[in-house]
Design an enzyme around this catalytic site. Structure first.
Site, short mmCIF file in Angstrom:
data_model
loop_
_atom_site.label_atom_id
_atom_site.label_comp_id
_atom_site.label_asym_id
_atom_site.label_seq_id
_atom_site.Cartn_x
_atom_site.Cartn_y
_atom_site.Cartn_z
N CYS A 1 39.19 39.48 46.66
CA CYS A 1 39.74 40.13 45.60
C CYS A 1 39.44 41.36 46.07
CB CYS A 1 39.46 40.10 44.47
SG CYS A 1 40.77 40.09 43.12
N HIS B 1 40.08 34.40 43.16
CA HIS B 1 39.28 34.26 42.68
C HIS B 1 37.99 32.37 43.03
CE1 HIS B 1 37.68 38.14 41.40
NE2 HIS B 1 39.26 38.45 40.94
N GLU C 1 35.44 31.52 43.34
CA GLU C 1 34.00 31.64 42.44
C GLU C 1 33.97 31.12 41.50
OE1 GLU C 1 35.59 34.74 43.30
OE2 GLU C 1 34.83 35.84 42.00
N1 GLN Z 1 40.51 46.30 41.58
C1 GLN Z 1 41.33 45.73 42.36
C2 GLN Z 1 42.56 45.33 41.47
O1 GLN Z 1 42.91 45.85 40.18
C3 GLN Z 1 40.75 44.38 43.12
C4 GLN Z 1 40.74 43.52 41.14
C5 GLN Z 1 39.15 42.53 41.91
O2 GLN Z 1 38.22 42.96 43.06
N2 GLN Z 1 38.75 41.77 40.54
O3 GLN Z 1 44.13 45.12 42.29
#
Ligand code: GLN
Length: 541
Positions: free
Chosen positions: A383, A509, A511
């Protein structure tokens, strides 16, 4: 089915005794006997969900397939049961009150005074029963957050009292407490447990089973004493001794007969003993892994590893299936600079840059991505970690010096990561990100395709920003490619550097969907790449 059984798990003496793990272990044992089981967590705080909480408060925010932002215990439930959870599995006091107040405004209680009992407790009971009536589980295990005696959890315990009365043998309570060991006198002390049960009794709840967390084996005398003072059978006094891995707990609970005692109380048949074959095969791999692989996790919340619970567990699953122990190094991104990055990362076999929000620690994450790229060290960006890899590549390879994410620099001349179109008019913070499972189409002959071995995957998301496709051609020409996109929107879901040993960033994600019996293919591939890199000798750069 109308006969759904309800098991409530409460905690006493102190928090952090592992109610989530005990709930998940019991569920695992019942599932192994063929029951359809689910676990629910009731959280006593007033936030509608944990999505707006800083991870320092309660650790990671776990995201379900249906896009609910939930408590990290749901991660344990999924990792143990290998079955997805949903919004219905996590309810907070905030959500309960919101529902009741919305009904009041609609006029549903017209003429009545709306009160904690019966209106709040009825709404709590409705949310508990929903999993049995609507979702048709045989057994619903409901974990009540907090500790008995907290003002905040009183309405939940009251709802449990009422349900026990209404449902008779179809409901029961497991109370988890601590039996401290006093080294000076060499004794295990049961008094805190007695007091905790007394607190429950004062509010009308007699526990059916006591699970005692302890660092030393409980003697028969200790068990007898607890049984006598707390009005439970001696067989219902269950020891939960400290173990080196949470995944051993189901086996320990089976040895203690927790599942049998629970089935008897619920008047369900107790035949045979599940073998837990695959589970035990995993445990034996975990125990027998002698070699280690050193993985660095770069993040800004590393003081509280629970903030990265699912990532750490996914790495452990992947290490175990690769017959290695993961020697995890938590690296604070705020302390990482271009000057010290070599010193701090040079011994690692693989580097994972963690998700996150906001500016803090960003420069350290960029330094880690650059180091991994230049030194050919296996890299996994998750992410925000993926977004950092993109920004770093733009700045140092494409020479777009001020490249950034619009999140970090609103006026950047090169927003290589930009706000998603449908986020532009969003002002509320709660539950408004791009959340939950979306499809991703993989490009053949990429690291990701080789890991998944299929063309279409479904992964969970939690973000507002995305790769800016206006720059895609420049990136691909210079050697960073898109290896996966959303088939409906074209959003870049995965980036890779094909000339690198293993350099992958994912917008989603992975995970959240790695489980004990179903480790995630991307974590398996990343850890494997790290192991192979380690074999070649890391320090030879
Ligand atoms: N802050 C980033 C976004 O909103 C990544 C979000 C995250 O790592 N869950 O796109």
């Amino acid at each position: 089915m109308p006969d759904t059984r309800y098991v409530f798990v409460t905690g006493g003496v102190t928090s952090s005794l592992g109610k989530g793990i005990i709930s998940a272990s019991l569920a695992k044992l019942l599932q192994a006997r063929g029951y359809r089981v689910t676990i629910q967590k009731l959280d006593p705080y007033l936030n509608v969900d944990p999505g707006t909480l800083n991870p320092y408060e309660h650790g990671e925010c776990f995201v379900t397939e249906d896009g609910a932002e939930t408590d990290l215990d749901l991660g344990h439930y999924e990792r143990f049961l290998n079955v997805p959870t949903s919004q219905a599995n996590n309810v907070t006091t905030g959500r309960i009150y919101q529902n009741v107040i919305n009904k009041e405004r609609k006029g549903d209680y017209l003429g009545k005074t709306v009160q904690i009992i019966p209106h709040i407790t009825d709404e709590i009971k409705r949310n508990i029963k929903l999993l049995g009536t609507k979702h048709k589980f045989d057994v619903v295990i409901t974990e009540i957050g907090g500790t008995v005696g907290d003002i905040e959890s009183l309405p939940y315990i009251e709802a449990v009292r009422q349900l026990k009365w209404e449902l008779g043998h179809r409901a029961m309570v497991i109370h988890l407490t601590l039996v401290p060991y006093l080294a000076a006198s060499g004794e295990l002390k049961t008094k805190p447990t007695q007091h905790s049960v007394k607190s429950l009794l004062e509010i009308g709840v007699q526990p059916d089973v006591l699970v005692l967390r302890t660092e030393k084996d409980l003697t028969t005398d200790v068990r007898k004493k607890v049984a006598l003072f707390c009005n439970v059978d001696i067989r219902a006094v269950i020891q939960s001794i400290d173990v080196s891995s949470i995944y051993e707990v189901p086996v320990k609970m089976q040895e203690e007969g927790l599942d049998e005692t629970v089935l008897e109380k619920l008047r369900l048949p107790v035949e045979g003993k599940p073998e837990l074959k695959e589970w035990k095969a995993f445990l034996s791999k975990l125990k027998n892994a002698k070699k280690t692989v050193r993985i660095g996790l770069v993040g800004k919340y590393v003081e509280l590893p629970d903030a990265y619970k699912s990532i750490i567990e996914s790495l452990n699953h992947a290490g175990t299936y690769n017959d290695h122990k993961v020697d995890l190094r938590l690296i604070h991104s705020e302390n990482l600079t271009t000057e010290n990055v070599e010193n701090k990362l040079k011994d690692l076999h693989g580097i994972l840059v963690a998700p996150g929000f906001g500016h803090r620690g960003i420069e350290g994450k960029l330094a880690a991505a650059k180091y991994a790229r230049e030194k050919n060290i296996p890299f996994f960006g998750v992410c925000l970690g993926m977004q950092c890899a993109v920004i770093e590549f733009a700045r140092n390879v494409l020479k777009l010096e001020k490249a950034n994410s619009r999140e970090m620099d609103h006026n950047t001349p090169h927003p290589v990561i930009d706000l998603m179109e449908d986020q532009k008019n969003v002002t509320d913070k709660g539950g408004t990100m791009r959340l939950g499972a979306y499809e991703c189409e993989l490009t053949k002959n990429t690291r990701s395709y080789n890991a998944y071995k299929k063309e279409l995957v479904n992964e969970r998301h939690r973000h507002r920003y995305e790769f800016n496709n206006e720059y895609l051609e420049q990136f691909e020409t210079a050697g960073m490619i898109s290896a996966g996109t959303n088939p409906d929107t074209g959003l870049v879901e995965i980036i890779e550097i094909p000339s690198h040993r293993w350099f992958v960033g994912v917008q989603f994600h992975p995970e959240y969907s790695s489980t004990v019996l179903n480790p995630h293919p991307m974590f398996l591939a990343f850890v494997k790449a790290a192991i192979d890199h380690g074999k070649e000798g890391v320090n030879r750069h």
